[in-house]
Design a protein around this motif. Structure first.
Motif, PDB file in Angstrom:
ATOM      1  N   CYS A   1      15.900  24.817 -10.217  1.00 56.60           N
ATOM      2  CA  CYS A   1      15.230  25.698  -9.286  1.00 56.60           C
ATOM      3  C   CYS A   1      15.951  26.748  -8.699  1.00 56.60           C
ATOM      4  CB  CYS A   1      14.404  24.511  -8.297  1.00 56.60           C
ATOM      5  SG  CYS A   1      13.182  23.691  -8.785  1.00 56.60           S
TER       6      CYS A   1
ATOM      7  N   GLN B   1       7.504  28.425  -2.757  1.00 57.04           N
ATOM      8  CA  GLN B   1       6.081  27.967  -2.541  1.00 57.04           C
ATOM      9  C   GLN B   1       5.199  28.928  -3.347  1.00 57.04           C
ATOM     10  OE1 GLN B   1       7.895  27.936   0.392  1.00 57.04           O
ATOM     11  NE2 GLN B   1       7.915  25.628   0.647  1.00 57.04           N
TER      12      GLN B   1
ATOM     13  N   PHE C   1       6.566  29.078  -9.806  1.00 60.70           N
ATOM     14  CA  PHE C   1       6.860  27.694 -10.756  1.00 60.70           C
ATOM     15  C   PHE C   1       7.469  28.031 -11.977  1.00 60.70           C
ATOM     16  CE2 PHE C   1       2.980  28.851 -12.568  1.00 60.70           C
ATOM     17  CZ  PHE C   1       2.852  28.232 -13.851  1.00 60.70           C
TER      18      PHE C   1
ATOM     19  N   VAL D   1       2.619  18.831  -5.767  1.00 64.10           N
ATOM     20  CA  VAL D   1       3.528  19.740  -5.022  1.00 64.10           C
ATOM     21  C   VAL D   1       3.404  20.038  -3.688  1.00 64.10           C
ATOM     22  CG1 VAL D   1       3.067  22.081  -5.664  1.00 64.10           C
ATOM     23  CG2 VAL D   1       5.331  21.189  -5.899  1.00 64.10           C
ATOM     24  N   LYS D   2       2.226  20.290  -3.262  1.00 59.40           N
ATOM     25  CA  LYS D   2       1.856  20.425  -1.730  1.00 59.40           C
ATOM     26  C   LYS D   2       2.212  19.316  -1.096  1.00 59.40           C
ATOM     27  CE  LYS D   2      -0.105  22.622   1.815  1.00 59.40           C
ATOM     28  NZ  LYS D   2      -0.153  21.520   2.627  1.00 59.40           N
TER      29      LYS D   2
ATOM     30  N   ALA E   1       4.326  16.914  -1.754  1.00 61.94           N
ATOM     31  CA  ALA E   1       5.707  16.917  -1.612  1.00 61.94           C
ATOM     32  C   ALA E   1       6.357  17.902  -0.681  1.00 61.94           C
ATOM     33  CB  ALA E   1       6.446  16.979  -2.911  1.00 61.94           C
ATOM     34  N   ASP E   2       5.694  19.096  -0.580  1.00 63.51           N
ATOM     35  CA  ASP E   2       6.214  20.017   0.182  1.00 63.51           C
ATOM     36  C   ASP E   2       5.897  19.880   1.677  1.00 63.51           C
ATOM     37  OD1 ASP E   2       6.998  23.170  -0.181  1.00 63.51           O
ATOM     38  OD2 ASP E   2       5.230  23.581   1.261  1.00 63.51           O
TER      39      ASP E   2
ATOM     40  N   ALA F   1       9.071  22.148  -1.342  1.00 65.10           N
ATOM     41  CA  ALA F   1       9.090  21.457  -2.736  1.00 65.10           C
ATOM     42  C   ALA F   1       8.844  22.257  -3.703  1.00 65.10           C
ATOM     43  CB  ALA F   1       8.278  20.051  -2.807  1.00 65.10           C
TER      44      ALA F   1
ATOM     45  N   LEU G   1       8.166  23.478  -7.619  1.00 66.54           N
ATOM     46  CA  LEU G   1       7.309  22.784  -9.079  1.00 66.54           C
ATOM     47  C   LEU G   1       7.989  23.141 -10.283  1.00 66.54           C
ATOM     48  CD1 LEU G   1       4.893  21.336 -10.102  1.00 66.54           C
ATOM     49  CD2 LEU G   1       3.508  23.577  -9.850  1.00 66.54           C
TER      50      LEU G   1
ATOM     51  N   THR H   1       6.434  18.170 -11.963  1.00 70.90           N
ATOM     52  CA  THR H   1       7.466  17.416 -11.117  1.00 70.90           C
ATOM     53  C   THR H   1       7.787  18.260  -9.871  1.00 70.90           C
ATOM     54  OG1 THR H   1       8.617  16.571 -12.955  1.00 70.90           O
ATOM     55  CG2 THR H   1       9.889  16.369 -11.082  1.00 70.90           C
ATOM     56  N   PRO H   2       7.560  17.745  -8.941  1.00 68.41           N
ATOM     57  CA  PRO H   2       7.776  18.436  -7.495  1.00 68.41           C
ATOM     58  C   PRO H   2       9.575  17.986  -7.288  1.00 68.41           C
ATOM     59  CG  PRO H   2       6.776  16.240  -7.017  1.00 68.41           C
ATOM     60  CD  PRO H   2       6.718  16.510  -8.616  1.00 68.41           C
TER      61      PRO H   2
END
Length: 255
Positions: free
Chosen positions: A103, A117, A120, A172-173, A175-176, A187, A189, A207-208
């Motif tokens: 990332c 955000q 990805f 992922v939202k 997790a974010d 987080a 993605l 995967t987040p």
């Protein structure tokens, strides 16, 4: 020399590399702080420190859990289930730090933290033939690409894959939101495109990746060859850190 990567956290290296947070919004427990977190058996995507926390969070997690579970149950072909099981084992053995490094490099977070955000990553892996006994060598690196979330959602609109992608964005939202409650930037993605060596079949897994503020300040233009080497050689990141710790060459934690 390998490129500069995010520094090791200040806490115990081996514990911190796999840090996870309890998804109950009212709980701040993490695996790093001594809690024993268990994975939700429905979606296999979130963790809780106790059954009480899981029950407390069920009202908000229920709908997403069922969508994620439906995606996993959609892997009807034996080959797809095998790929999914092998990926779970490989990710667990690699630990969380590999995806954090991907990332930081692919999203250029040291320069563009807003990419967490808005974009990805797609990591493409391929199985090896013959199948190796070592879990860390189950896959080989093929490619990494970065896409805009909004553009991709529009591109697949109306197609069967849309529901799966939207579910991944919901995961992922969640997790974010958790990351921001814990004082983290958010987080990212990563979609992992896992293919068989002959290209006959494959699956996509989302995967987040929760990111700490310190990770956004680091990175290197040569990150991709380093990631490719870790995957293709099946390197154990925990052992790499442990060896540096013993040798006294581990970078100091950020202040």
């Amino acid at each position: 020399m390998p490129p500069k990567m995010p520094p090791a956290p200040a806490d115990s290296i081996v514990r911190k590399l796999n840090e996870r947070w309890c998804y109950n919004k009212a709980c701040g427990a993490s695996k790093c702080r001594g809690a024993s977190l268990s994975r939700c058996s429905g979606c296999m995507a979130v963790f809780y420190c106790s059954s009480a926390c899981q029950r407390a969070d069920w009202a908000s997690h229920k709908a997403l859990c069922k969508k994620q579970a439906a995606m996993r149950q959609g892997l009807n072909a034996p080959e797809a289930r095998d790929l999914s099981d092998d990926f779970d084992a490989w990710r667990s053995a690699m630990g969380a730090m590999l995806y954090t490094w991907i990332c930081v490099g692919a999203l250029e977070l040291s320069k563009h933290p807003e990419n967490i955000q808005s974009k990805f990553i797609v990591l493409v892996l391929r199985t090896r033939t013959p199948r190796p006994a070592a879990v860390l060598k189950l896959f080989e690196f093929v490619d990494i690409a970065v896409f805009d979330r909004a553009e991709h959602a529009q591109r697949i609109r109306g197609k069967p894959a849309e529901a799966n992608f939207q579910t991944m964005l919901e995961v992922v939202k969640e997790a974010d939101d958790l990351a921001k409650r814990q004082g983290m930037p958010g987080a990212a993605l990563i979609l992992t495109d896992i293919r068989t060596s002959d290209g006959a079949s494959g699956i996509m897994r989302g995967t987040p990746v929760l990111l700490r503020p310190s990770t956004l300040k680091n990175g290197d233009s040569d990150w991709e060859p380093y990631i490719k080497r870790i995957i293709n050689e099946g390197l154990n990141i925990k052992e790499m850190f442990r060896a540096q710790e013993i040798a006294g060459t581990l970078p100091p934690p950020p202040t």
